[in-house]
Write a protein that holds these residues in place. Structure first.
Motif, PDB file in Angstrom:
ATOM      1  N   ARG A  75     -39.408 -20.985   6.699  1.00 29.66           N
ATOM      2  CA  ARG A  75     -40.263 -21.764   7.425  1.00 29.66           C
ATOM      3  C   ARG A  75     -40.713 -23.147   7.126  1.00 29.66           C
ATOM      4  O   ARG A  75     -41.087 -23.259   5.848  1.00 29.66           O
TER       5      ARG A  75
ATOM      6  N   GLN B  77     -43.241 -22.303   4.172  1.00 31.27           N
ATOM      7  CA  GLN B  77     -43.904 -21.005   4.018  1.00 31.27           C
ATOM      8  C   GLN B  77     -42.597 -20.026   3.667  1.00 31.27           C
ATOM      9  O   GLN B  77     -41.630 -20.046   4.324  1.00 31.27           O
TER      10      GLN B  77
ATOM     11  N   GLN C 181     -40.995 -16.496   4.442  1.00 28.37           N
ATOM     12  CA  GLN C 181     -40.868 -15.614   5.531  1.00 28.37           C
ATOM     13  C   GLN C 181     -41.362 -14.295   5.377  1.00 28.37           C
ATOM     14  O   GLN C 181     -41.931 -13.471   6.112  1.00 28.37           O
ATOM     15  N   THR C 182     -41.527 -13.861   3.775  1.00 28.43           N
ATOM     16  CA  THR C 182     -42.439 -12.915   3.660  1.00 28.43           C
ATOM     17  C   THR C 182     -43.934 -12.822   4.329  1.00 28.43           C
ATOM     18  O   THR C 182     -44.537 -13.838   4.284  1.00 28.43           O
ATOM     19  N   SER C 183     -44.099 -11.614   4.837  1.00 30.51           N
ATOM     20  CA  SER C 183     -45.379 -11.879   5.604  1.00 30.51           C
ATOM     21  C   SER C 183     -46.777 -12.255   4.959  1.00 30.51           C
ATOM     22  O   SER C 183     -46.855 -11.904   3.663  1.00 30.51           O
ATOM     23  N   ASN C 184     -47.556 -12.843   5.631  1.00 30.40           N
ATOM     24  CA  ASN C 184     -48.870 -13.250   5.077  1.00 30.40           C
ATOM     25  C   ASN C 184     -48.894 -14.260   3.932  1.00 30.40           C
ATOM     26  O   ASN C 184     -49.754 -14.000   3.066  1.00 30.40           O
ATOM     27  N   GLN C 185     -48.024 -14.990   4.063  1.00 35.16           N
ATOM     28  CA  GLN C 185     -47.945 -16.190   2.606  1.00 35.16           C
ATOM     29  C   GLN C 185     -48.281 -17.130   3.037  1.00 35.16           C
ATOM     30  O   GLN C 185     -48.277 -17.549   4.030  1.00 35.16           O
TER      31      GLN C 185
ATOM     32  N   GLN D 136     -53.497 -12.231  11.217  1.00 35.07           N
ATOM     33  CA  GLN D 136     -52.957 -11.414  10.280  1.00 35.07           C
ATOM     34  C   GLN D 136     -53.210 -11.823   8.742  1.00 35.07           C
ATOM     35  O   GLN D 136     -53.116 -11.044   7.763  1.00 35.07           O
ATOM     36  N   SER D 137     -53.269 -13.250   8.635  1.00 36.63           N
ATOM     37  CA  SER D 137     -53.379 -13.879   7.241  1.00 36.63           C
ATOM     38  C   SER D 137     -54.464 -14.912   7.581  1.00 36.63           C
ATOM     39  O   SER D 137     -54.749 -15.561   8.392  1.00 36.63           O
TER      40      SER D 137
ATOM     41  N   HIS E 279     -51.198 -15.850  12.642  1.00 34.87           N
ATOM     42  CA  HIS E 279     -50.436 -15.012  13.415  1.00 34.87           C
ATOM     43  C   HIS E 279     -48.852 -15.155  13.357  1.00 34.87           C
ATOM     44  O   HIS E 279     -48.171 -15.059  12.252  1.00 34.87           O
ATOM     45  N   ASN E 280     -48.556 -15.747  14.440  1.00 39.35           N
ATOM     46  CA  ASN E 280     -47.074 -16.444  14.359  1.00 39.35           C
ATOM     47  C   ASN E 280     -47.114 -17.627  13.720  1.00 39.35           C
ATOM     48  O   ASN E 280     -45.969 -17.766  13.157  1.00 39.35           O
TER      49      ASN E 280
END
Lengths: 113, 107
Positions: free
Chosen positions: A31, A94, A96-100, B31-32, B92-93
């Protein structure tokens, strides 16, 4: 060497000129993002990309275009620069692992006369 | 209404003081959550992530309140080197940034 490199670091140009800002990264992140920062307004998202050839508009995409031809590179173009595009521009990457979190380049200071 | 709102400050505090910043967000599906630090004319740098249970890193404590949709940052025993702008970031996205809170710690 920096993980996220922006070029040029500074640029002064005239109204109507085409300008390209480059961003390259060695973090292997999928990302990538382009932001602009203006005093009192914080960072505003211009465009973002989640993968090669994937392009998404952000809050303020008008007057800008981007290209993501390779995972490591994400370029921002101003087709015909105008003075209110004078700002500090940041590229970010960023995982792509969530919430990084995002990781930023040093910024490009752009002045349109 | 902005998606992420912060008190712009400035906060001027003496060394050793405790200072707290709040940030509210409008997207309940976020979410983050992060706090970044930005020095003048430099790039934002990650200070800490914010977890649902709250988390601490040395003198810094971050809290998340999902019900009220705000996050906070507490800095204890302020140092001169803590002087910077603190950015609240909500994801979020994509990621949305607050405009930042300016902190100056004085001798």
């Amino acid at each position: 060497d920096a993980d996220v490199t922006q070029t040029p670091r500074n640029r002064i140009t005239k109204t109507g000129k085409r300008i390209m800002l480059e961003c390259s990264q060695t973090k292997g992140h999928d990302r990538m993002y382009w932001y602009r920062q203006d005093p009192g307004l914080g960072l505003r998202l211009i465009y973002y990309s989640f993968d090669v050839k994937d392009i998404n508009k952000g809050e303020i995409s008008d007057g800008y275009s981007v290209s993501r031809q390779a995972q490591a590179k994400f370029s921002l173009s101003l087709e015909s620069a105008i003075p209110n595009q004078t700002a500090l521009y940041f590229c970010a990457t960023q995982s792509q692992t969530s919430n990084q979190p995002q990781h930023f380049g040093d910024g490009t200071r752009l002045s349109i006369l | 209404r902005k998606e992420v709102e912060q008190d712009p400050g400035p906060f001027n505090v003496p060394e050793g003081a405790t200072v707290a910043f709040n940030c509210t967000y409008s997207n309940s599906a976020s979410q983050s959550f992060f706090w970044y630090r930005q020095d003048c004319r430099k790039e934002p740098k990650l200070l800490m992530s914010v977890y649902s249970s709250g988390n601490e890193d040395g003198r810094f404590t971050a809290q998340l309140n999902r019900a009220s949709q705000y996050i906070s940052l507490l800095i204890r025993d302020s140092k001169l080197s803590d002087s910077a702008t603190y950015l609240c970031v909500v994801g979020h996205n994509d990621m949305r940034f607050g405009a930042g809170t300016r902190l100056t710690v004085k001798p």
